[in-house]
Design an enzyme around this catalytic site. Sequence first.
Site, PDB file in Angstrom:
ATOM      1  N   GLU A 105       1.070  -1.148  -0.047  1.00 13.92           N
ATOM      2  CA  GLU A 105      -0.137  -0.584  -0.492  1.00 13.92           C
ATOM      3  C   GLU A 105       0.535   1.091  -0.207  1.00 13.92           C
ATOM      4  OE1 GLU A 105      -2.853   0.230  -0.473  1.00 13.92           O
ATOM      5  OE2 GLU A 105      -3.423  -2.258  -1.069  1.00 13.92           O
ATOM      6  N   ARG A 165      17.116   9.340 -21.879  1.00 11.74           N
ATOM      7  CA  ARG A 165      16.932  10.262 -23.912  1.00 11.74           C
ATOM      8  C   ARG A 165      17.309  10.817 -24.086  1.00 11.74           C
ATOM      9  NH1 ARG A 165      14.316   7.375 -27.142  1.00 11.74           N
ATOM     10  NH2 ARG A 165      13.945   8.935 -28.641  1.00 11.74           N
ATOM     11  N   ASP A 219      11.092  14.513 -31.655  1.00 11.72           N
ATOM     12  CA  ASP A 219      10.203  13.752 -30.855  1.00 11.72           C
ATOM     13  C   ASP A 219       8.780  14.061 -30.277  1.00 11.72           C
ATOM     14  OD1 ASP A 219      10.919  11.352 -30.941  1.00 11.72           O
ATOM     15  OD2 ASP A 219      11.892  11.365 -29.049  1.00 11.72           O
TER      16      ASP A 219
HETATM   17  C1  LIG Z   1       0.254  -0.505  -5.435  1.00  8.49           C
HETATM   18  S1  LIG Z   1       0.495   1.363  -4.894  1.00  8.49           S
HETATM   19  C2  LIG Z   1       0.000   2.154  -3.830  1.00  8.49           C
HETATM   20  C3  LIG Z   1      -0.997   2.857  -3.501  1.00  8.49           C
HETATM   21  C4  LIG Z   1      -1.558   3.991  -2.750  1.00  8.49           C
HETATM   22  N1  LIG Z   1      -2.232   2.787  -1.823  1.00  8.49           N
HETATM   23  C5  LIG Z   1      -2.297   5.174  -3.107  1.00  8.49           C
HETATM   24  O1  LIG Z   1      -3.854   4.642  -3.520  1.00  8.49           O
HETATM   25  O2  LIG Z   1      -1.923   5.923  -3.809  1.00  8.49           O
HETATM   26  C6  LIG Z   1       2.124   0.739  -4.709  1.00  8.49           C
HETATM   27  C7  LIG Z   1       3.080   1.166  -5.234  1.00  8.49           C
HETATM   28  O3  LIG Z   1       3.239   1.117  -6.936  1.00  8.49           O
HETATM   29  C8  LIG Z   1       3.090   2.489  -7.474  1.00  8.49           C
HETATM   30  N2  LIG Z   1       2.753   3.146  -7.945  1.00  8.49           N
HETATM   31  C9  LIG Z   1       1.508   3.155  -8.373  1.00  8.49           C
HETATM   32  N3  LIG Z   1       0.683   3.852  -9.368  1.00  8.49           N
HETATM   33  C10 LIG Z   1       1.608   4.282  -9.616  1.00  8.49           C
HETATM   34  C11 LIG Z   1       2.242   5.774 -10.257  1.00  8.49           C
HETATM   35  N4  LIG Z   1       0.401   5.563 -10.914  1.00  8.49           N
HETATM   36  N5  LIG Z   1       2.968   6.222 -10.722  1.00  8.49           N
HETATM   37  C12 LIG Z   1       4.262   6.281  -9.900  1.00  8.49           C
HETATM   38  N6  LIG Z   1       3.878   4.777  -8.865  1.00  8.49           N
HETATM   39  C13 LIG Z   1       3.012   4.624  -9.184  1.00  8.49           C
HETATM   40  C14 LIG Z   1       3.934   3.448  -5.646  1.00  8.49           C
HETATM   41  O4  LIG Z   1       5.618   3.007  -5.252  1.00  8.49           O
HETATM   42  C15 LIG Z   1       3.042   2.841  -4.973  1.00  8.49           C
HETATM   43  O5  LIG Z   1       3.727   2.979  -3.795  1.00  8.49           O
END
Ligand SMILES: C[S@@+](CC[C@H](N)C(=O)[O-])C[C@H]1O[C@@H](n2cnc3c(N)ncnc32)[C@H](O)[C@@H]1O
Length: 246
Positions: free
Chosen positions: A115, A153, A168
């Site tokens: 999470e 890049r 790009d």
């Molecule tokens: C399942 S997600 C946790 C989401 C968190 N509970 C929330 O709803 O904000 C697990 C990890 O995936 C990464 N992550 C998930 N979605 C992302 C996004 N759109 N951009 C960047 N990192 C992401 C983050 O590092 C996050 O801590």
Amino acid sequence: MRIDVITLFPELVTGVIQHGVVSRAADKGLVELKLWNPRDFTQDRHRTVDDRPYGGGPGMLMKVEPLLACIQAVKQENPLARLIYLSPQGVLLKQNLINQSVEQGNLILLCGRYEGIDERLIELEVDEEWSIGDYVISGGELAAMVCIDAITRQIPGALGHQDSAQQDSFSGGLLDCPHYTRPELINGLKVPEVLLNGHHQLIQDWRDKQAIGRTWMRRPDLLGEMELNERQQGLLKEFIAESKLT
Ligand SMILES: C[S@@+](CC[C@H](N)C(=O)[O-])C[C@H]1O[C@@H](n2cnc3c(N)ncnc32)[C@H](O)[C@@H]1O
């Protein structure tokens, strides 16, 4: 430029490091990448890296102590780097942000899992939060790989052809023009005549017109963010007039 990545799954991130543009840039010494695993900073027999959230509820969080120890070890080796937490709650990643980061220098990318991470770690250690889009993925590794590739890049000398990054999409605020390769005719569709005549100025005018027109059709929001010069305004008018004829 040096980029450190903190991840519970370093083997995922090696995929982007060992192939294509990033791998070649690393070989040339343009980018240095190092992977760190918080699991290597655990103290217990089971090498525990997750913990239950206060207040209950589903899911786990990344365990604080190994993550903090890992962050501190990375910061000792890369003290001037900005620490970026990849998070769906972060600022949306755009080309401008990528270009700025290349100018600002070294980075530490922190990949969350489960999470996410304890809010106090964000307050104490994180400089910025970046999101790759308005959706949730299972871990920050894919997001870190997107950042590493997009940043590399933009490092001068990283791409085979020096101008590639400048042509790009998004580099001048517009989408890229359409591209064609051989054969000239495929399933009844022909390459636009202008690209075959070798007249450089006409080709450039056509490409610029297509880029502006395509942006107008697909991403008018981008045009709203920039000011077209007189030549570009003329090309857009031509594009709109021509599109009404077809
Ligand atoms: C399942 S997600 C946790 C989401 C968190 N509970 C929330 O709803 O904000 C697990 C990890 O995936 C990464 N992550 C998930 N979605 C992302 C996004 N759109 N951009 C960047 N990192 C992401 C983050 O590092 C996050 O801590």
